[in-house]
Design a protein around this motif. Structure first.
Motif, short mmCIF file in Angstrom:
data_model
loop_
_atom_site.label_atom_id
_atom_site.label_comp_id
_atom_site.label_asym_id
_atom_site.label_seq_id
_atom_site.Cartn_x
_atom_site.Cartn_y
_atom_site.Cartn_z
N SER A 32 7.40 35.56 44.40
CA SER A 32 6.14 35.58 43.63
C SER A 32 4.95 35.12 44.45
N ASN A 33 5.16 34.21 45.39
CA ASN A 33 4.03 33.69 46.16
C ASN A 33 3.74 34.51 47.42
N LEU A 34 4.62 35.51 47.70
CA LEU A 34 4.47 36.33 48.91
C LEU A 34 4.14 37.77 48.55
N LEU A 35 3.23 38.35 49.31
CA LEU A 35 2.96 39.79 49.23
C LEU A 35 3.13 40.34 50.65
N MET A 36 4.18 41.13 50.82
CA MET A 36 4.47 41.69 52.15
C MET A 36 4.08 43.16 52.18
N LEU A 37 3.24 43.53 53.12
CA LEU A 37 2.73 44.90 53.24
C LEU A 37 3.04 45.43 54.64
N LEU A 62 -4.71 42.58 44.06
CA LEU A 62 -5.08 42.59 42.65
C LEU A 62 -3.87 42.87 41.77
N GLN A 63 -2.91 43.68 42.29
CA GLN A 63 -1.70 43.99 41.54
C GLN A 63 -0.75 42.80 41.48
N TYR A 64 -0.82 41.96 42.51
CA TYR A 64 0.06 40.78 42.58
C TYR A 64 -0.81 39.53 42.74
N PRO A 65 -1.49 39.13 41.66
CA PRO A 65 -2.46 38.02 41.77
C PRO A 65 -1.82 36.67 42.09
N GLU A 66 -0.52 36.50 41.76
CA GLU A 66 0.12 35.20 42.01
C GLU A 66 0.41 34.97 43.50
N ALA A 67 0.45 36.03 44.27
CA ALA A 67 0.77 35.91 45.70
C ALA A 67 -0.43 35.33 46.45
N HIS A 68 -0.20 34.19 47.09
CA HIS A 68 -1.30 33.58 47.86
C HIS A 68 -1.00 33.59 49.37
N GLU A 69 0.16 34.12 49.74
CA GLU A 69 0.48 34.30 51.16
C GLU A 69 0.65 35.82 51.41
N THR A 73 9.57 39.43 60.43
CA THR A 73 9.26 39.27 59.01
C THR A 73 10.18 38.24 58.37
N MET A 74 11.43 38.18 58.85
CA MET A 74 12.37 37.19 58.32
C MET A 74 11.87 35.78 58.60
N ASP A 75 11.32 35.56 59.80
CA ASP A 75 10.76 34.25 60.13
C ASP A 75 9.62 33.91 59.18
N ALA A 76 8.77 34.90 58.88
CA ALA A 76 7.63 34.68 57.99
C ALA A 76 8.11 34.31 56.58
N VAL A 77 9.12 35.02 56.08
CA VAL A 77 9.64 34.75 54.74
C VAL A 77 10.25 33.35 54.67
N ASN A 78 11.05 33.00 55.66
CA ASN A 78 11.69 31.67 55.67
C ASN A 78 10.65 30.56 55.69
N ALA A 79 9.54 30.80 56.38
CA ALA A 79 8.51 29.76 56.51
C ALA A 79 7.61 29.67 55.29
N LEU A 80 7.42 30.78 54.57
CA LEU A 80 6.38 30.83 53.54
C LEU A 80 6.90 30.96 52.12
N LYS A 81 8.17 31.29 51.90
CA LYS A 81 8.62 31.60 50.53
C LYS A 81 8.60 30.39 49.60
N ASP A 82 8.67 29.20 50.17
CA ASP A 82 8.67 28.00 49.33
C ASP A 82 7.34 27.27 49.37
N VAL A 83 6.34 27.86 50.01
CA VAL A 83 5.03 27.21 50.13
C VAL A 83 4.29 27.27 48.80
#
Length: 569
Positions: free
Chosen positions: A461-466, A489-496, A559-569
């Motif tokens: 929910s906090n990540l938007l990966m494009l 705008l489609q995923y307003p909860e994502a702040h990373e 991308t895996m490194d990014a997810v591991n670092a940011l998914k719980d932020v």
């Protein structure tokens, strides 16, 4: 450093094996004999006396055999170069035969010089910019024009023009000059040649074995040529108004300086010469590279440019018009067993023999037969299969085909090709301006990330990966910016926000400015922008720019490194 002999004598000759000689000689004899009527016809198609078709099959062929890149490609007069010669020199058609001949040699020299220079500058890569749609559409349109242009030899009507409308208008204007006997001869010859070429399954293979049927199909045009000469003499076709070759000068082509134009004439011919050089290179390279692949040999596009260039340059001084690698004669050469360019040298000897000993025998040959020969051979170049395939798989390539095809028919060869190229480049720009930007998620239990609309994936929910599936440049930067903002705008909860750059091979200045602006916009919304999977060459470009130095997030190796670092932020 290679010795002088190694540099002057081609590798195929230095390494020649005598075991290849019998098949090379047979192939050379077969091609030489069978392309005589074809060569005569192509000269007529170019607006030249028939004998110049034989001239064009001597010196240029010798030069290409020595220098060219292909062991089996048979160079000589072909339909495309003939019709482009006639089209380019159309304004000079009324200035006298000798002047026209010299202008044709000049055009060959100009085309050859361009090809040679392109080879020296190593521009062989340029062939990849002619799409399949454009080349097929151009050749198909040219084939239709060639077919219609030959009707003057089958009807006796003096058809002239630069496009289909001009040909049809002149046919209607001079319809009363139709010569019935010429029409009968031409229609019968065309019907027989067409059936031989495209219905051989029923004409020959229904009662002959495959090998005999193949030779019957190849020899039939030569047999028909001999029969036409006999009938022309015995039935006195000339006295009944049937146009024949009449006289073929005996002797070999001589060294002749081409016409020396003034500046304005040379400038007028330059675009035509450039387009001819491009088409010759693309068509010849397609044939040569295909046979190199089939034979397990290497193909050097720059050497091909040099060989074609020097062949045409030499031909310009020996009464030739522009030549290229021929589809049909190369296939005939390879199928007959040619192993090396020795086969081409044997073909040259056949042409020399024809000029020295058999010129008078060809004199009674009707032009109607030459026209029918060209018309029957050219039908196969109308490539509707490519249009059908493109329409089903790639509408933009189909549009390029139709643009080149219709442009050639209406405006002539040169303008038609330019129209096709413009549509092709416009299609390329249009596609690049609308890059695919996918919202992705993680495939459960893996380190792979896929489009959320195509796969069952895990999202956060906090990540938007494009994932950006295109390099970033001035033509698409705005589209990418807009797509990223729409996704936020489609995923307003994502702040990373993570931009996956695995498909980005270059970022120009406009692209960099877009990323800087995007970073600031997202920061104003209390969102952070990060990058993953940036390639080394791309990072070299942007590493010390505000794209990286002012980045609100971080750059991650994967991308895996990014997810591991940011998914719980």
């Amino acid at each position: 450093m290679p010795s002088i002999a190694a540099r002057l004598i081609p590798a195929w000759l230095r390494q020649y094996q005598l075991s290849a000689l019998p098949t090379d000689v047979i192939a050379g004899l077969v091609v030489g004999v069978l392309v005589i009527p074809q060569s005569l016809g192509y000269a007529v198609l170019a607006g030249l006396p028939p004998v110049y078709g034989l001239y064009a099959a001597i010196v240029p062929v010798l030069v290409y055999a020595w220098i060219g890149s292909s062991n089996v490609q048979a160079v000589g007069p072909v339909a495309i170069t003939a019709i482009m010669t006639a089209s380019s020199l159309h304004p000079y058609a009324n200035e006298g035969t000798q002047q026209y001949i010299l202008m044709a040699s000049l055009l060959s020299l100009m085309v050859g010089t361009m090809l040679w220079l392109a080879g020296r500058l190593k521009l062989g890569w340029i062939m990849q910019f002619i799409s399949r749609g454009v080349s097929a559409g151009f050749i198909s349109g040219a084939a239709v024009l060639i077919f219609v242009s030959q009707l003057k030899y089958l009807t006796g009507i003096p058809i002239a023009g630069n496009g289909l409308i001009g040909y049809l208008s002149s046919m209607q204007m001079y319809a009363r000059q139709l010569h019935p006997l010429t029409l009968v001869i031409g229609v019968i010859a065309f019907t027989l040649l067409f059936a031989n070429r495209y219905a051989s399954k029923w004409v020959w293979r229904s009662w002959l074995s495959a090998s005999y049927a193949k030779w019957a199909e190849r020899l039939f045009p030569l047999i028909l040529l001999g029969l036409a000469i006999v009938l022309s003499i015995s039935l006195h076709w000339t006295t009944h108004g049937v146009a024949t070759i009449s006289t073929i000068p005996q002797g070999l082509p001589t060294f002749t300086l081409p016409y020396m134009p003034d500046f304005h004439e040379a400038l007028n011919l330059l675009p035509s010469a450039g387009l001819m050089a491009l088409i010759i290179f693309v068509s010849s390279s397609s044939v040569a590279s295909n046979y190199a692949r089939l034979r397990g040999e290497t193909f050097d596009a720059n050497r091909e440019l040099t060989g074609l260039g020097l062949a045409n340059m030499a031909g310009g001084f020996f009464q030739s018009f522009t030549v290229a690698g021929g589809f049909s004669r190369t296939a005939m050469n390879a199928d007959s067993g040619a192993k090396t360019p020795v086969a081409s040298l044997v073909t040259i000897l056949v042409m020399i023999a024809a000029l020295i000993a058999f010129g008078n025998l060809l004199a009674p040959l009707p032009y109607a037969l030459l026209g029918a020969t060209i018309m029957a051979s050219i039908v196969g170049l109308i490539d509707m299969a490519t249009l059908k395939s493109a329409w089903q798989r790639d509408r933009l390539d189909a549009a390029s085909f139709l643009a080149a095809f219709i442009g050639v028919l209406i405006f002539g060869l040169n303008t038609g090709l330019v129209i096709g190229l413009m549509v092709s480049f416009a299609s390329l720009i249009w596609q690049s301006s609308k890059p695919h930007v996918a919202v992705v998620g993680q495939l459960a239990g893996t380190g792979h990330f896929r489009n959320i609309n195509r796969h069952d994936v895990v999202t956060f929910s906090n990540l938007l990966m494009l994932r950006i599936d295109e390099s970033l440049f001035f033509g698409n930067s705005e589209s990418v910016h807009r797509r990223v903002i729409q996704a936020t705008l489609q995923y307003p909860e994502a702040h990373e926000i993570i931009l996956i750059m695995s498909a980005v091979n270059h970022i120009d200045l406009t692209g960099q400015e877009m990323l800087i602006s995007l970073n600031q916009e997202l920061l104003n919304q209390k969102k952070h922008l990060s990058f993953s999977f940036i390639k080394g060459p791309v990072m070299d470009i942007i590493e010390h720019t505000p794209v990286i130095t002012h980045l609100s997030g971080q750059v991650y190796l994967s991308t895996m490194d990014a997810v591991n670092a940011l998914k719980d932020v």
